[in-house]
Design a protein around this motif. Structure first.
Motif, PDB file in Angstrom:
ATOM      1  N   MET A   1      -1.363  -2.546   9.289  1.00  0.00           N
ATOM      2  CA  MET A   1      -2.142  -2.482  10.497  1.00  0.00           C
ATOM      3  C   MET A   1      -3.577  -2.135  10.134  1.00  0.00           C
ATOM      4  SD  MET A   1      -0.063  -2.820  13.277  1.00  0.00           S
ATOM      5  CE  MET A   1      -1.232  -2.263  14.485  1.00  0.00           C
ATOM      6  N   LEU A   2      -4.468  -2.763  10.835  1.00  0.00           N
ATOM      7  CA  LEU A   2      -5.883  -2.472  10.653  1.00  0.00           C
ATOM      8  C   LEU A   2      -6.436  -1.966  11.977  1.00  0.00           C
ATOM      9  CD1 LEU A   2      -8.275  -2.640   8.638  1.00  0.00           C
ATOM     10  CD2 LEU A   2      -8.793  -4.868   9.650  1.00  0.00           C
ATOM     11  N   ALA A  13      -3.378   0.878   7.363  1.00  0.00           N
ATOM     12  CA  ALA A  13      -2.182   1.674   7.074  1.00  0.00           C
ATOM     13  C   ALA A  13      -0.924   0.847   7.288  1.00  0.00           C
ATOM     14  CB  ALA A  13      -2.146   2.903   7.967  1.00  0.00           C
ATOM     15  N   TYR A  14       0.071   1.116   6.453  1.00  0.00           N
ATOM     16  CA  TYR A  14       1.368   0.457   6.538  1.00  0.00           C
ATOM     17  C   TYR A  14       2.452   1.507   6.354  1.00  0.00           C
ATOM     18  CZ  TYR A  14      -1.684  -3.471   5.789  1.00  0.00           C
ATOM     19  OH  TYR A  14      -2.716  -4.371   5.909  1.00  0.00           O
ATOM     20  N   MET A  29      -2.219   3.645   2.698  1.00  0.00           N
ATOM     21  CA  MET A  29      -3.382   3.604   3.575  1.00  0.00           C
ATOM     22  C   MET A  29      -4.684   3.731   2.803  1.00  0.00           C
ATOM     23  SD  MET A  29      -3.634   7.262   5.554  1.00  0.00           S
ATOM     24  CE  MET A  29      -5.067   6.704   6.444  1.00  0.00           C
ATOM     25  N   CYS A  30      -5.750   3.337   3.473  1.00  0.00           N
ATOM     26  CA  CYS A  30      -7.106   3.544   2.983  1.00  0.00           C
ATOM     27  C   CYS A  30      -8.041   3.489   4.180  1.00  0.00           C
ATOM     28  CB  CYS A  30      -7.494   2.498   1.941  1.00  0.00           C
ATOM     29  SG  CYS A  30      -7.683   0.824   2.597  1.00  0.00           S
ATOM     30  N   LEU A  38     -12.290   3.544   0.734  1.00  0.00           N
ATOM     31  CA  LEU A  38     -11.994   4.921   0.342  1.00  0.00           C
ATOM     32  C   LEU A  38     -10.480   5.050   0.352  1.00  0.00           C
ATOM     33  CD1 LEU A  38     -12.461   7.943  -0.153  1.00  0.00           C
ATOM     34  CD2 LEU A  38     -12.847   8.205   2.316  1.00  0.00           C
ATOM     35  N   GLY A  39      -9.906   5.306  -0.813  1.00  0.00           N
ATOM     36  CA  GLY A  39      -8.461   5.424  -0.933  1.00  0.00           C
ATOM     37  C   GLY A  39      -7.877   4.225  -1.651  1.00  0.00           C
ATOM     38  N   ASP A  40      -6.572   4.296  -1.882  1.00  0.00           N
ATOM     39  CA  ASP A  40      -5.863   3.256  -2.637  1.00  0.00           C
ATOM     40  C   ASP A  40      -4.726   2.706  -1.780  1.00  0.00           C
ATOM     41  OD1 ASP A  40      -4.507   1.649  -4.403  1.00  0.00           O
ATOM     42  OD2 ASP A  40      -4.213   3.203  -5.919  1.00  0.00           O
ATOM     43  N   ILE A  41      -4.961   1.558  -1.174  1.00  0.00           N
ATOM     44  CA  ILE A  41      -3.963   0.927  -0.309  1.00  0.00           C
ATOM     45  C   ILE A  41      -2.719   0.503  -1.085  1.00  0.00           C
ATOM     46  CG2 ILE A  41      -4.882  -1.425  -0.485  1.00  0.00           C
ATOM     47  CD1 ILE A  41      -3.536   0.235   2.732  1.00  0.00           C
ATOM     48  N   CYS A  42      -2.804   0.416  -2.389  1.00  0.00           N
ATOM     49  CA  CYS A  42      -1.664   0.001  -3.216  1.00  0.00           C
ATOM     50  C   CYS A  42      -0.787   1.167  -3.656  1.00  0.00           C
ATOM     51  CB  CYS A  42      -2.158  -0.768  -4.444  1.00  0.00           C
ATOM     52  SG  CYS A  42      -2.981  -2.310  -4.018  1.00  0.00           S
ATOM     53  N   GLU A  43      -1.219   2.395  -3.393  1.00  0.00           N
ATOM     54  CA  GLU A  43      -0.419   3.566  -3.774  1.00  0.00           C
ATOM     55  C   GLU A  43       0.790   3.644  -2.846  1.00  0.00           C
ATOM     56  OE1 GLU A  43       0.742   6.741  -5.946  1.00  0.00           O
ATOM     57  OE2 GLU A  43      -1.135   5.688  -6.355  1.00  0.00           O
ATOM     58  N   PRO A  44       2.013   3.459  -3.371  1.00  0.00           N
ATOM     59  CA  PRO A  44       3.194   3.403  -2.501  1.00  0.00           C
ATOM     60  C   PRO A  44       3.704   4.783  -2.096  1.00  0.00           C
ATOM     61  CG  PRO A  44       3.857   3.121  -4.774  1.00  0.00           C
ATOM     62  CD  PRO A  44       2.347   3.231  -4.780  1.00  0.00           C
TER      63      PRO A  44
END
Length: 179
Positions: A1-2, A13-14, A29-30, A38-44
């Motif tokens: 979601m954006l 965020a997902y 999320m980022c 800002l942040g790492d959207i790939c961090e599970p």
């Protein structure tokens, strides 16, 4: 979601529906500010509850963030001032350290704000109807300084918090399984 716009201000965020007994919401999320991430959207499997707490606190303390004495600083200089005051390793006395923490800790944003933000430091400073987001990617050492309209910042965070509440109500269901 954006929520919002990457070219302005957004939260991406997902929900990763991981079973747990505590009602925690895990996901990725980022934040986006003028196209900078800002942040790492790939961090599970990050526990989003931590970041929600930081964002809720940021909204609550917005009136305290407008500091006239910081308006004159350019972005990188302001980031460095706050970083040194709060995280600098120098020969300050305990009294000086405590005074800096008292004066500047309100400007912390998402530093230690969840696993997605482990590789960054960030601050938020008010300037009238604008907020200055200052963040550094600790992997690249690049500092970003962007202005976000106050109302946009609040609207995007409130939309994210609303989504989070919905996700928290059904943490074991994948988004596609909800009606």
């Amino acid at each position: 979601m954006l929520f919002g716009s990457r070219s302005g201000f957004a939260i991406e965020a997902y929900h990763d529906p991981l079973p747990n007994e505590h009602g925690w919401v895990f996901g990725r999320m980022c934040l986006w500010a003028q196209g900078n991430c800002l942040g790492d959207i790939c961090e599970p499997a990050c526990m989003l509850n931590v970041t929600v707490s930081h964002l809720s606190n940021a909204i609550a303390r917005l009136p305290e963030l407008d500091a006239q004495e910081l308006h004159e600083f350019a972005g990188e200089a302001l980031f460095n001032l706050l970083d040194h005051a709060l995280y600098g390793d120098d020969d300050c006395s305990m009294e000086e350290i405590m005074a800096d923490a008292q004066r500047f800790s309100r400007f912390n944003f998402l530093t230690n704000g969840g696993e997605s933000f482990d590789h960054s430091k960030s601050f938020i400073v008010g300037n009238g109807q604008w907020l200055r987001l200052l963040f550094k990617d600790l992997k690249t050492e690049r500092i970003h300084a962007v202005a976000v309209e106050y109302a946009t910042f609040v609207a995007v965070i409130q939309a994210f918090l609303s989504w989070f509440s919905t996700e928290q109500a059904s943490p074991l269901l994948a988004p596609s399984e909800r009606t």
